[in-house]
Design a protein around this motif. Structure first.
Motif, PDB file in Angstrom:
ATOM      1  N   TRP A  96      -3.544 -11.893  -2.328  1.00  0.00           N
ATOM      2  CA  TRP A  96      -4.465 -11.028  -2.709  1.00  0.00           C
ATOM      3  C   TRP A  96      -4.797  -9.641  -1.909  1.00  0.00           C
ATOM      4  O   TRP A  96      -4.893  -8.532  -2.353  1.00  0.00           O
ATOM      5  N   VAL A  97      -4.250  -9.770  -0.642  1.00  0.00           N
ATOM      6  CA  VAL A  97      -3.674  -8.514   0.364  1.00  0.00           C
ATOM      7  C   VAL A  97      -2.945  -7.340  -0.375  1.00  0.00           C
ATOM      8  O   VAL A  97      -3.071  -6.468  -0.679  1.00  0.00           O
ATOM      9  N   GLY A  98      -1.770  -8.155  -0.812  1.00  0.00           N
ATOM     10  CA  GLY A  98      -0.724  -7.340  -1.634  1.00  0.00           C
ATOM     11  C   GLY A  98      -1.249  -6.803  -2.912  1.00  0.00           C
ATOM     12  O   GLY A  98      -1.201  -5.363  -3.294  1.00  0.00           O
ATOM     13  N   ALA A  99      -1.892  -7.557  -3.460  1.00  0.00           N
ATOM     14  CA  ALA A  99      -2.617  -6.855  -4.989  1.00  0.00           C
ATOM     15  C   ALA A  99      -3.491  -5.792  -4.577  1.00  0.00           C
ATOM     16  O   ALA A  99      -3.650  -4.941  -5.429  1.00  0.00           O
ATOM     17  N   LEU A 100      -4.543  -5.940  -3.637  1.00  0.00           N
ATOM     18  CA  LEU A 100      -5.490  -5.249  -3.245  1.00  0.00           C
ATOM     19  C   LEU A 100      -5.022  -3.740  -2.778  1.00  0.00           C
ATOM     20  O   LEU A 100      -5.335  -2.690  -3.276  1.00  0.00           O
ATOM     21  N   ALA A 101      -3.798  -3.826  -1.887  1.00  0.00           N
ATOM     22  CA  ALA A 101      -3.089  -2.701  -1.484  1.00  0.00           C
ATOM     23  C   ALA A 101      -2.488  -1.807  -2.582  1.00  0.00           C
ATOM     24  O   ALA A 101      -2.399  -0.676  -2.347  1.00  0.00           O
ATOM     25  N   LEU A 102      -1.938  -2.681  -3.563  1.00  0.00           N
ATOM     26  CA  LEU A 102      -1.366  -1.966  -4.684  1.00  0.00           C
ATOM     27  C   LEU A 102      -2.401  -1.306  -5.427  1.00  0.00           C
ATOM     28  O   LEU A 102      -2.203  -0.118  -5.783  1.00  0.00           O
ATOM     29  N   TRP A 103      -3.494  -1.872  -5.759  1.00  0.00           N
ATOM     30  CA  TRP A 103      -4.473  -1.296  -6.603  1.00  0.00           C
ATOM     31  C   TRP A 103      -4.894   0.060  -5.811  1.00  0.00           C
ATOM     32  O   TRP A 103      -5.021   1.142  -6.321  1.00  0.00           O
ATOM     33  N   LEU A 104      -4.979   0.118  -4.287  1.00  0.00           N
ATOM     34  CA  LEU A 104      -5.649   1.214  -3.546  1.00  0.00           C
ATOM     35  C   LEU A 104      -4.581   2.121  -3.648  1.00  0.00           C
ATOM     36  O   LEU A 104      -4.745   3.300  -3.540  1.00  0.00           O
ATOM     37  N   SER A 105      -3.133   1.535  -3.638  1.00  0.00           N
ATOM     38  CA  SER A 105      -2.169   2.701  -3.737  1.00  0.00           C
ATOM     39  C   SER A 105      -2.007   3.551  -4.814  1.00  0.00           C
ATOM     40  O   SER A 105      -1.622   4.359  -4.979  1.00  0.00           O
ATOM     41  N   VAL A 106      -2.425   3.085  -5.811  1.00  0.00           N
ATOM     42  CA  VAL A 106      -2.555   3.762  -7.091  1.00  0.00           C
ATOM     43  C   VAL A 106      -3.695   4.472  -7.343  1.00  0.00           C
ATOM     44  O   VAL A 106      -3.916   5.215  -8.381  1.00  0.00           O
ATOM     45  N   THR A 107      -4.639   4.384  -6.467  1.00  0.00           N
ATOM     46  CA  THR A 107      -6.016   4.851  -6.808  1.00  0.00           C
ATOM     47  C   THR A 107      -6.151   6.007  -5.719  1.00  0.00           C
ATOM     48  O   THR A 107      -6.709   7.241  -5.827  1.00  0.00           O
ATOM     49  N   VAL A 108      -5.817   5.945  -4.435  1.00  0.00           N
ATOM     50  CA  VAL A 108      -6.151   7.138  -3.281  1.00  0.00           C
ATOM     51  C   VAL A 108      -5.036   7.974  -3.044  1.00  0.00           C
ATOM     52  O   VAL A 108      -5.335   8.912  -2.615  1.00  0.00           O
ATOM     53  N   ASP A 109      -3.686   7.640  -3.529  1.00  0.00           N
ATOM     54  CA  ASP A 109      -2.596   8.455  -3.451  1.00  0.00           C
ATOM     55  C   ASP A 109      -2.516   8.913  -1.634  1.00  0.00           C
ATOM     56  O   ASP A 109      -2.007   9.761  -1.454  1.00  0.00           O
ATOM     57  N   ALA A 110      -3.059   8.306  -1.141  1.00  0.00           N
ATOM     58  CA  ALA A 110      -2.788   8.058   0.550  1.00  0.00           C
ATOM     59  C   ALA A 110      -2.265   6.921   1.032  1.00  0.00           C
ATOM     60  O   ALA A 110      -2.910   5.948   0.915  1.00  0.00           O
ATOM     61  N   PRO A 111      -1.030   6.827   1.561  1.00  0.00           N
ATOM     62  CA  PRO A 111      -0.503   5.643   2.092  1.00  0.00           C
ATOM     63  C   PRO A 111      -1.380   4.913   3.127  1.00  0.00           C
ATOM     64  O   PRO A 111      -1.579   3.716   3.050  1.00  0.00           O
TER      65      PRO A 111
ATOM     66  N   GLY B  72       0.668  -1.139   0.096  1.00  0.00           N
ATOM     67  CA  GLY B  72      -0.155   0.014   0.092  1.00  0.00           C
ATOM     68  C   GLY B  72       0.778   1.291  -0.117  1.00  0.00           C
ATOM     69  O   GLY B  72       0.323   2.278  -0.622  1.00  0.00           O
ATOM     70  N   ASP B  73       2.168   1.173   0.674  1.00  0.00           N
ATOM     71  CA  ASP B  73       2.983   2.244   0.524  1.00  0.00           C
ATOM     72  C   ASP B  73       3.784   2.636  -0.407  1.00  0.00           C
ATOM     73  O   ASP B  73       4.480   3.615  -0.820  1.00  0.00           O
ATOM     74  N   ALA B  74       3.598   1.445  -1.560  1.00  0.00           N
ATOM     75  CA  ALA B  74       4.618   1.478  -2.713  1.00  0.00           C
ATOM     76  C   ALA B  74       4.531   2.743  -3.515  1.00  0.00           C
ATOM     77  O   ALA B  74       5.620   3.498  -3.782  1.00  0.00           O
ATOM     78  N   VAL B  75       3.287   2.987  -3.893  1.00  0.00           N
ATOM     79  CA  VAL B  75       3.193   4.059  -5.081  1.00  0.00           C
ATOM     80  C   VAL B  75       2.600   5.104  -4.245  1.00  0.00           C
ATOM     81  O   VAL B  75       2.937   6.538  -4.519  1.00  0.00           O
ATOM     82  N   ALA B  76       1.553   5.015  -3.413  1.00  0.00           N
ATOM     83  CA  ALA B  76       1.172   6.098  -2.662  1.00  0.00           C
ATOM     84  C   ALA B  76       2.327   6.961  -1.781  1.00  0.00           C
ATOM     85  O   ALA B  76       1.647   8.325  -1.692  1.00  0.00           O
ATOM     86  N   SER B  77       3.294   6.430  -1.299  1.00  0.00           N
ATOM     87  CA  SER B  77       4.117   7.186  -0.701  1.00  0.00           C
ATOM     88  C   SER B  77       4.643   8.149  -1.748  1.00  0.00           C
ATOM     89  O   SER B  77       4.862   9.249  -1.318  1.00  0.00           O
ATOM     90  N   GLU B  78       5.072   7.809  -2.728  1.00  0.00           N
ATOM     91  CA  GLU B  78       5.663   8.612  -3.753  1.00  0.00           C
ATOM     92  C   GLU B  78       4.804   9.696  -4.260  1.00  0.00           C
ATOM     93  O   GLU B  78       5.312  10.865  -4.411  1.00  0.00           O
ATOM     94  N   ALA B  79       3.676   9.500  -4.454  1.00  0.00           N
ATOM     95  CA  ALA B  79       2.444  10.583  -4.576  1.00  0.00           C
ATOM     96  C   ALA B  79       2.373  11.482  -3.490  1.00  0.00           C
ATOM     97  O   ALA B  79       2.478  12.738  -3.864  1.00  0.00           O
TER      98      ALA B  79
END
Length: 328
Positions: free
Chosen positions: A233-248, A142-149
């Motif tokens: 499945w938890v990791g994939a869901l968190a990754l999708w949310l990470s690129v969607t909400v922009d908030a870790p 969840g922190d992967a992309v959202a933290s960069e954003a």
């Protein structure tokens, strides 16, 4: 208009490299469709097709080892691994302080935890599997992309340029490696602490089935591998949310909340066979490995359901990130 003035406004065709029937903005018909490179003294060549500098290779951007070292230096990563390594020690201390009730028969995994090292690992995994392990996986993904954003550095990574799908893949691979290391560290420390305090005995189930120490270690390795894949499945869901909400916090909390909600729904027996479709329904199927006649049917079903969810959420993450506006 006089003849000399008409001649002055009419430029010869060879001045533009044009032939009859061409507009001024068209390239010459005898010119190549593009120039391979533009060179000036003292400067590197540049590809005029893409505008990229000479030597630019998309495959060389955002390497996994570089990203892995960067994530490892973060304080939250070090804190997570420290807490995971400390958990088995806290459990041992809790058992030593609390003691055992001699009048109570050993019928639960908590009662059996102090009888041998393998039993202590089984209890630790069973205890951490409901909340701690899903939160750890959700944290890294969840922190992967959202933290960069949230740091406003995502647009600069894409301006390097790092291709979007490559950036998402490299972030996901890094998060997967960190999750794998964390999920492997917990049983390793638990086994070491359990053998030191409780000895290298057999792994015993509440039903009375006993598995020798050597075989129980192999079964524990299989159980850890199953848990890693089952939490995909938890990791994939968190990754999708990470690129969607922009908030870790939103990405991590959303994935962890989904795991808790699935476990709650799994306790409602009125749902019947619909519970088989829940991603956490077979989360503890690895316990069947320690029975005398091990049945891996539940593990197979759990892996299938988890991988289907992981595939769906991964496709959604790639689709969303490839079309997302990163200018803000």
């Amino acid at each position: 208009m006089t003849a000399p003035e008409r001649e002055a406004t009419t430029t010869p065709e060879h001045d533009f490299g044009m032939s009859r029937g061409q507009d001024v903005g068209d390239p010459p018909r005898d010119a190549p469709p593009y120039e391979e490179a533009v060179t000036t003294p003292g400067q590197k060549t540049a590809d005029t097709r893409t505008g990229a500098a000479a030597g630019y290779r998309p495959r060389g951007t955002l390497r996994v080892l570089v990203e892995l070292r960067r994530q490892w230096r973060r304080r939250r990563t070090q804190l997570v691994f420290a807490l995971i390594a400390l958990l088995p020690i806290v459990l041992v201390a809790s058992f030593e302080i609390g003691g055992q009730d001699p009048a109570r028969s050993a019928v639960t995994y908590a009662d059996l935890a102090v009888t041998s090292g393998p039993n202590f690992v089984v209890f630790t995994l069973y205890l951490a599997g409901s909340l701690l392990l899903p939160v750890v996986v959700a944290l890294f993904f969840g922190d992967a992309v959202a933290s960069e954003a949230s740091w406003s550095s995502l647009k600069y990574l894409l301006a390097i340029p790092v291709p979007r799908l490559r950036l998402l893949r490299q972030k996901a691979v890094t998060a997967a490696l960190l999750s794998l290391l964390a999920l492997g560290l917990l049983p390793a420390v638990a086994l070491l602490a359990g053998v030191i305090w409780y000895g290298a005995g057999d792994a015993t189930s509440p039903a009375g089935d006993a598995v020798p120490f050597g075989r129980s270690v192999i079964m524990l390795a299989v159980a850890v591998g199953y848990t890693v894949v089952q939490l995909a499945w938890v990791g994939a869901l968190a990754l999708w949310l990470s690129v969607t909400v922009d908030a870790p916090l939103g990405a991590v909390g959303g994935a962890a909340l989904a795991s808790v909600l699935s476990q709650i729904l799994d306790q409602i027996t009125a749902l019947g066979s619909f519970r088989d479709l829940l991603p956490t329904h077979h989360a503890w199927a690895w316990i069947d490995l320690f029975a005398t006649d091990a049945d891996v049917t539940g593990m197979a079903d759990g892996l299938l359901v988890s991988l289907v969810y992981a595939l769906v959420f991964s496709v959604l993450a790639a689709y969303r990130f490839s079309r997302k506006d990163i200018t803000t």
